[in-house]
Enzyme design. Sequence first.
Site, PDB file in Angstrom:
ATOM      1  CB  SER A 153      69.315  32.345  -6.202  1.00  0.00           C
ATOM      2  OG  SER A 153      70.357  33.221  -7.308  1.00  0.00           O
ATOM      3  CE  LYS A 191      69.008  34.906 -10.369  1.00  0.00           C
ATOM      4  NZ  LYS A 191      70.022  35.390  -9.506  1.00  0.00           N
TER       5      LYS A 191
END
EC number: 3.4.21.88
Length: 232
Positions: A153, A191
């Site tokens: 991701s 993230k």
Amino acid sequence: MLTKKQLQLLEFIHKRLQRDGVPPSFDEMKVELDLRSKSGIHRLITALEERGFIRRLPHRARAIEIIRLPESLGGVLEPQAFAPTVIDGGRPQPAAAAADPVRHAAVELPVMGRIAAGVPIEAISQVSHQVVVPGGMIAPNGQHFALEVKGDSMIEAGINDGDIVVIRETGAADNGDIVVALVEGHEATLKRYQRQGSMIALEAANPAYETRRYPEDQVQIQGQLVGLIRTY
């Protein structure tokens, strides 16, 4: 000769590589240049590559290397010989620190298992092994640890599955920082951090993953990315 937009994009990529050690994502480029779609960024990237200012690296999603700069941005960069990639993140170190041989001695850090660059996985708490990292990645007064990345991701931030990320322990973050976040007390993920009022957005760097938003009391920052190690 570069167009205004080409020069603006090249300067933005150069500054982010100097600051973070990884190029900005296409979404970040689009916002910086105030373009409506990524197709415009693709055209600018292609133009810069054709003119010999950048090179897109194979087998790494949208990874970019600057080969040379126009005189207005400092001139030609010397090409680097091939070596396993060690990417320093964070802010540039002062000159005095760069001259300190102790500062650049190799340091062993514990690898605390895996961290999800995808959907969150169970929180990391067990040391799996040790990894040697350059001392230049380590802040002299900070605590650091390493994690093995699992998932894709964050590929547009230059972080691939299997990479080792070096993390400085901290409980705070600024918008845009890449962080280790503990979600709802039991799941950890890697993230990009964005505060949006009373909510915390944890953004992926891969369009296949949606941004996840949580009330601020459900997200605990455990560390900030300061470096990355990749072996081939």
